[in-house]
Write a protein that holds these residues in place. Structure first.
Motif, mmCIF file in Angstrom:
data_model
loop_
_atom_site.group_PDB
_atom_site.id
_atom_site.type_symbol
_atom_site.label_atom_id
_atom_site.label_comp_id
_atom_site.label_asym_id
_atom_site.label_seq_id
_atom_site.Cartn_x
_atom_site.Cartn_y
_atom_site.Cartn_z
ATOM 1 N N THR A 6 -2.562 -1.783 2.793
ATOM 2 C CA THR A 6 -2.493 -1.465 1.214
ATOM 3 C C THR A 6 -1.366 -0.369 1.052
ATOM 4 O O THR A 6 -1.257 0.529 1.555
ATOM 5 N N ILE A 7 -1.157 -0.266 -0.606
ATOM 6 C CA ILE A 7 -1.032 1.326 -0.883
ATOM 7 C C ILE A 7 -1.785 2.498 -0.796
ATOM 8 O O ILE A 7 -1.297 3.095 -0.281
ATOM 9 N N VAL A 21 3.242 6.852 -4.552
ATOM 10 C CA VAL A 21 3.387 5.932 -3.448
ATOM 11 C C VAL A 21 4.184 4.120 -4.795
ATOM 12 O O VAL A 21 5.305 3.575 -4.193
ATOM 13 N N SER A 22 3.251 4.121 -5.033
ATOM 14 C CA SER A 22 3.534 2.929 -6.001
ATOM 15 C C SER A 22 4.797 2.372 -7.073
ATOM 16 O O SER A 22 5.282 1.852 -6.723
ATOM 17 N N VAL A 25 7.489 2.318 -3.676
ATOM 18 C CA VAL A 25 7.369 1.036 -2.921
ATOM 19 C C VAL A 25 7.933 -0.348 -4.527
ATOM 20 O O VAL A 25 8.049 -1.115 -3.603
ATOM 21 N N TYR A 48 3.570 -2.106 6.417
ATOM 22 C CA TYR A 48 3.145 -2.209 5.245
ATOM 23 C C TYR A 48 3.791 -3.205 4.171
ATOM 24 O O TYR A 48 5.732 -3.267 4.680
ATOM 25 N N PRO A 50 4.838 -5.886 0.621
ATOM 26 C CA PRO A 50 3.841 -5.753 -0.325
ATOM 27 C C PRO A 50 3.511 -7.222 -0.532
ATOM 28 O O PRO A 50 3.927 -8.096 -0.014
ATOM 29 N N GLU A 140 -2.251 0.542 -7.407
ATOM 30 C CA GLU A 140 -2.683 -0.382 -6.330
ATOM 31 C C GLU A 140 -1.638 -1.668 -6.370
ATOM 32 O O GLU A 140 -0.325 -1.980 -5.862
#
Length: 347
Positions: A6-7, A21-22, A25, A48, A50, A140
C-alpha cells in the motif's frame, strides 16, 4: 498469499508522509525531484500497484461530497454545514453529512463510510489535524479533501478557517485593557481539539506580552462540559486565585459558565467578566449580549467547497485561506478599573 503493498508501506519505506507519497503516485501537486525519485525507487523495489478502485474513484463522479463535523448540535458546525450545503448544491453536488462526536475512532469510521459511497471529495473538521488517522486514510485513498476550522498538518494541506492563535491573543489584549489581571480560561480538552490548544496558546501569548500569568485553567469535555460546575465551585468556594475575568474557548462553554457562576452567586458582568469565541446567535440574543470572537462559519463552509473543487477539477495545489474574524463587544466584559478601553479591531 503475499500481502498487497500500500501507499502506507511506501511512505514507511521512504520515511515520508502518506500525503507526500500520495501526491507522487497520483501526480497531484508540487513535490521535489529528489523526493519523487525516492518514491519511484520504493515503488519499484516493493512492487507497488495502484488500486484500480481508488483510480476509478478519482476519475468517476458520484456528484456527492462527504462531510464530517465534530457535532451536529454545536451552532458553529451547523452553520458551517449550512454554508457548504448551499454552495455544493449550487454546483450540483449532494453533501453527505456525518458527525464524529469528537471521537477519533468515529472520525476514521466516517471516512470509511464515505469512501464506500465513493464521494468525490471530503470536507471535514477533525479533532487534531497533526495526528489524524482519518486524514491519513484519505491521503492513502487519494481522495481530495479540505479541512474546515483546523490547522493543517502540512502547509500544502487545503484548509479554510480563522487564525485561532491571533484571535485569542486579541481577546487577552481586550481583557487586559479592561483592567483585569487575575484572569482564567475555560476550554475544551486539549487532547480532544486542536482549536482549543491554539486558542489557549494565543491567549497565553497575549497575557505574557503584558507580563501577566494565567491564574486558572479549566479543561472540560467539549461535548457536554462535564466537570465545569465542580471546577468553578472549587475555585470560588475556596481560598486562592478567583479570576475577575474568564476567556472561554467557545460560546457554548461561555453560556454554560455564566449559568454556573450564577449558581455560585457571581453575576456576569457585575462580579465577573467573560469573553467567548464563535459569535453564535444564542450569545448575541442573551442580555447582556456575550462579548465574543465572531467567526464567519457560513463562509468557511462555502469557501471550503470552492477550495475542494479547485483540487478536484483544476488539480490546483490550493492550500486554502484564513478568513477574517471580528471581536464583537457585548455586555459581558466590563472595566475593572478606570483604564479606558480601546476600540475593538477587526482582522
Amino acid at each position: 498469499m503475499s500481502r498487497t503493498v500500500t501507499i502506507r508501506d511506501i511512505a514507511q519505506h521512504c520515511g515520508l508522509s502518506i500525503a507526500t507519497v500520495s501526491r507522487v503516485v497520483n501526480n497531484k501537486g508540487a513535490v521535489r525531484a529528489e523526493t519523487v525519485a525516492r518514491v519511484e525507487a520504493a515503488v519499484s523495489a516493493l512492487g507497488y500497484r495502484p488500486s484500480m478502485a481508488a483510480r476509478a474513484l478519482k476519475t468517476a463522479s458520484s456528484m456527492t461530497l462527504g462531510v464530517i463535523i465534530p457535532s451536529l448540535t454545536n451552532p458553529v458546525f451547523a452553520e458551517t454545514a449550512a454554508g457548504l450545503q448551499q454552495r455544493s448544491r449550487t454546483l450540483g453536488y449532494t453533501p453527505l453529512i456525518l458527525s464524529s462526536d469528537y471521537d477519533d475512532a468515529l472520525e476514521l469510521s466516517a471516512v470509511e463510510t464515505l469512501l464506500a459511497y465513493q464521494v468525490d471529495g471530503v470536507l471535514l473538521t477533525v479533532n487534531d489535524a497533526a495526528r489524524s488517522a482519518a486524514l491519513q486514510r484519505l491521503d492513502e485513498a487519494g481522495v481530495p479533501y479540505c479541512l474546515m476550522h483546523n490547522v493543517p498538518r502540512e502547509q500544502i494541506t487545503a484548509h479554510v478557517g480563522v487564525d485561532n492563535f491571533c484571535a485569542a491573543a486579541e481577546v487577552a489584549e481586550r481583557i487586559l485593557a479592561a483592567g483585569h489581571r487575575c484572569i482564567g480560561m475555560i476550554s475544551g480538552e486539549f487532547v480532544r481539539t486542536d482549536r482549543a490548544r491554539d486558542r489557549h496558546a494565543g491567549f497565553l501569548s497575549g497575557l505574557h506580552q503584558a507580563g501577566v500569568q494565567l491564574a486558572q485553567l479549566v479543561q472540560v469535555d467539549p461535548v457536554n462540559a462535564t466537570g465545569l460546575a465542580q471546577a468553578l465551585a472549587a475555585i470560588y468556594n475556596q481560598p486562592g486565585a478567583q479570576p475577575t475575568a474568564w476567556f472561554c474557548s467557545n460560546d457554548l462553554l461561555a453560556l454554560a459558565t455564566i449559568a454556573q457562576l450564577e449558581q455560585l452567586g457571581r453575576r456576569v458582568p457585575d462580579d465577573v467578566s467573560l469573553v467567548g469565541f464563535d459569535g453564535i446567535q444564542a450569545g448575541a440574543l442573551r442580555m447582556p449580549a456575550l462579548t465574543s470572537v465572531r467567526t464567519p462559519n457560513l463562509e468557511i463552509g462555502s469557501t471550503a467547497v470552492d477550495t475542494l473543487m479547485a483540487q478536484r477539477h483544476l488539480s490546483a495545489l490550493d492550500t486554502g485561506c484564513q478568513l477574517s474574524y471580528q471581536l464583537v463587544a457585548g455586555g459581558t466584559l466590563t472595566l475593572l478599573t478606570d483604564s479606558p478601553v480601546q476600540p475593538l479591531s477587526e482582522r
